[in-house]
Design a protein around this motif. Sequence first.
Motif, mmCIF file in Angstrom:
data_model
loop_
_atom_site.group_PDB
_atom_site.id
_atom_site.type_symbol
_atom_site.label_atom_id
_atom_site.label_comp_id
_atom_site.label_asym_id
_atom_site.label_seq_id
_atom_site.Cartn_x
_atom_site.Cartn_y
_atom_site.Cartn_z
ATOM 1 N N UNK A 124 0.830 -1.203 0.000
ATOM 2 C CA UNK A 124 0.000 0.000 0.000
ATOM 3 C C UNK A 124 0.869 1.259 0.000
ATOM 4 N N UNK A 125 1.924 1.243 0.808
ATOM 5 C CA UNK A 125 2.839 2.387 0.843
ATOM 6 C C UNK A 125 3.497 2.576 -0.522
ATOM 7 N N UNK A 126 3.862 1.463 -1.176
ATOM 8 C CA UNK A 126 4.464 1.543 -2.506
ATOM 9 C C UNK A 126 3.490 2.123 -3.525
ATOM 10 N N UNK A 127 2.176 1.956 -3.260
ATOM 11 C CA UNK A 127 1.149 2.518 -4.139
ATOM 12 C C UNK A 127 0.776 3.945 -3.751
ATOM 13 N N UNK A 128 1.608 4.554 -2.888
ATOM 14 C CA UNK A 128 1.455 5.946 -2.447
ATOM 15 C C UNK A 128 0.274 6.172 -1.522
ATOM 16 N N UNK A 129 -0.192 5.133 -0.858
ATOM 17 C CA UNK A 129 -1.176 5.327 0.205
ATOM 18 C C UNK A 129 -0.410 5.869 1.413
ATOM 19 N N UNK A 130 -0.801 7.035 1.978
ATOM 20 C CA UNK A 130 -0.006 7.682 3.033
ATOM 21 C C UNK A 130 -0.170 7.031 4.403
ATOM 22 N N UNK A 131 0.428 5.859 4.558
ATOM 23 C CA UNK A 131 0.424 5.153 5.834
ATOM 24 C C UNK A 131 1.745 5.437 6.534
ATOM 25 N N UNK A 132 1.669 5.801 7.823
ATOM 26 C CA UNK A 132 2.862 6.064 8.611
ATOM 27 C C UNK A 132 2.936 5.059 9.755
ATOM 28 N N UNK A 133 4.160 4.782 10.205
ATOM 29 C CA UNK A 133 4.347 3.851 11.310
ATOM 30 C C UNK A 133 5.288 2.736 10.918
ATOM 31 N N UNK A 134 5.408 1.780 11.831
ATOM 32 C CA UNK A 134 6.318 0.669 11.590
ATOM 33 C C UNK A 134 5.916 -0.513 12.445
ATOM 34 N N UNK A 135 6.472 -1.669 12.135
ATOM 35 C CA UNK A 135 6.180 -2.892 12.885
ATOM 36 C C UNK A 135 6.530 -2.691 14.355
ATOM 37 N N UNK A 136 5.639 -3.125 15.240
ATOM 38 C CA UNK A 136 5.853 -3.015 16.670
ATOM 39 C C UNK A 136 5.272 -1.758 17.282
ATOM 40 N N UNK A 137 5.112 -0.721 16.458
ATOM 41 C CA UNK A 137 4.535 0.532 16.953
ATOM 42 C C UNK A 137 3.079 0.673 16.534
ATOM 43 N N UNK A 138 2.808 0.412 15.283
ATOM 44 C CA UNK A 138 1.454 0.560 14.760
ATOM 45 C C UNK A 138 1.439 1.466 13.552
ATOM 46 N N UNK A 139 0.318 1.466 12.862
ATOM 47 C CA UNK A 139 0.180 2.233 11.640
ATOM 48 C C UNK A 139 -0.957 3.230 11.773
ATOM 49 N N UNK A 140 -0.782 4.384 11.125
ATOM 50 C CA UNK A 140 -1.849 5.381 11.054
ATOM 51 C C UNK A 140 -1.970 5.830 9.600
ATOM 52 N N UNK A 141 -3.181 6.276 9.246
ATOM 53 C CA UNK A 141 -3.448 6.740 7.887
ATOM 54 C C UNK A 141 -3.579 8.252 7.909
ATOM 55 N N UNK A 142 -2.880 8.917 7.007
ATOM 56 C CA UNK A 142 -2.924 10.376 6.936
ATOM 57 C C UNK A 142 -4.359 10.843 6.712
ATOM 58 N N UNK A 143 -4.771 11.867 7.478
ATOM 59 C CA UNK A 143 -6.143 12.374 7.378
ATOM 60 C C UNK A 143 -6.478 12.896 5.994
ATOM 61 N N UNK A 144 -5.476 13.294 5.241
ATOM 62 C CA UNK A 144 -5.725 13.870 3.912
ATOM 63 C C UNK A 144 -6.051 12.804 2.872
ATOM 64 N N UNK A 145 -5.859 11.536 3.217
ATOM 65 C CA UNK A 145 -6.092 10.475 2.239
ATOM 66 C C UNK A 145 -7.571 10.359 1.921
ATOM 67 N N UNK A 146 -7.872 10.186 0.658
ATOM 68 C CA UNK A 146 -9.264 10.027 0.233
ATOM 69 C C UNK A 146 -9.337 8.914 -0.790
ATOM 70 N N UNK A 147 -10.515 8.298 -0.864
ATOM 71 C CA UNK A 147 -10.740 7.231 -1.833
ATOM 72 C C UNK A 147 -12.225 7.183 -2.120
ATOM 73 N N UNK A 148 -12.637 6.573 -3.205
ATOM 74 C CA UNK A 148 -14.067 6.538 -3.524
ATOM 75 C C UNK A 148 -14.877 6.006 -2.349
ATOM 76 N N UNK A 149 -15.884 6.767 -1.848
ATOM 77 C CA UNK A 149 -16.600 6.397 -0.636
ATOM 78 C C UNK A 149 -17.566 5.230 -0.789
ATOM 79 N N UNK A 150 -17.869 4.812 -2.027
ATOM 80 C CA UNK A 150 -18.869 3.768 -2.205
ATOM 81 C C UNK A 150 -18.273 2.454 -2.697
ATOM 82 N N UNK A 151 -17.004 2.211 -2.348
ATOM 83 C CA UNK A 151 -16.412 0.896 -2.582
ATOM 84 C C UNK A 151 -16.857 0.002 -1.420
ATOM 85 N N UNK A 152 -18.126 -0.387 -1.443
ATOM 86 C CA UNK A 152 -18.720 -1.072 -0.306
ATOM 87 C C UNK A 152 -18.589 -2.588 -0.433
ATOM 88 N N UNK A 153 -18.455 -3.238 0.726
ATOM 89 C CA UNK A 153 -18.478 -4.691 0.783
ATOM 90 C C UNK A 153 -19.920 -5.138 0.990
#
Length: 234
Positions: free
Chosen positions: A44-73
């Motif tokens: 995901x990071x390689x695809x430029x999704x703005x995820x921050x963090x590392x193994x053992x600490x945890x991951x967070x997603x940048x608030x500015x990230x957006x994606x189509x809202x109706x990709x529903x399961x």
Amino acid sequence: MRRADRLFQIIQILRRSTRPVTAGEIARELEVSQRTVYRDVADLIAQRVPIQGEAGFGYILDDAFDMPPLMLTPDEIEAAVLGAQWVAGRGDAVLANAARDLIAKITSVVPERLRPFIADPAIAARPSRTPVPDGIDLARTREWIREGRKIRIDYRDERGDHSLRVIWPVIVGFFDEKRMLAAWCELRQDFRHFRADRVITAEFLDERFDSRPATLRQRWKRHLAEKHAAHATA
């Protein structure tokens, strides 16, 4: 679960969290190994999704990230349908129509393969009984809650006694057969809960109360927590 669906779910898990989420927590929810999570997050990071963090600490997603809202399961669609069914049967007239419009909008934008989950869902809300008529316009009450304005009500309590009160509305609670309005009561100088069917008249005032709606709601939540704690220790 397909890999594409899993990557989407990782984003959803990070999006809904207000704190760093560990690989272990993600792995447990998705029922995969932590090694798989590490690999997926790296992709995901390689695809430029703005995820921050590392193994053992945890991951967070940048608030500015957006994606189509109706990709529903399918589960998300059925959750929306169930909620809309409940609101359509128990909400006030404006909310009930909004619930029906919501389902129509979802139906119009989801892929054809997902539409059976809307037209023929595997879940259903219990049919509602006819609710007790409200004595206050709840659609307008919701607007006054958002704007932080006061309401003057003539209220009849369970004994039939009347009282005139100026209230700061906080939130409307919907139950199977009645609706409840939580508010700060100027008369009692405390939070009170008023049944909407016991309101005789309501005057929607232009005057704003001296608290932000979100702040007042937090005060009400603390009030409830303290009240429940007191009852638990009594």
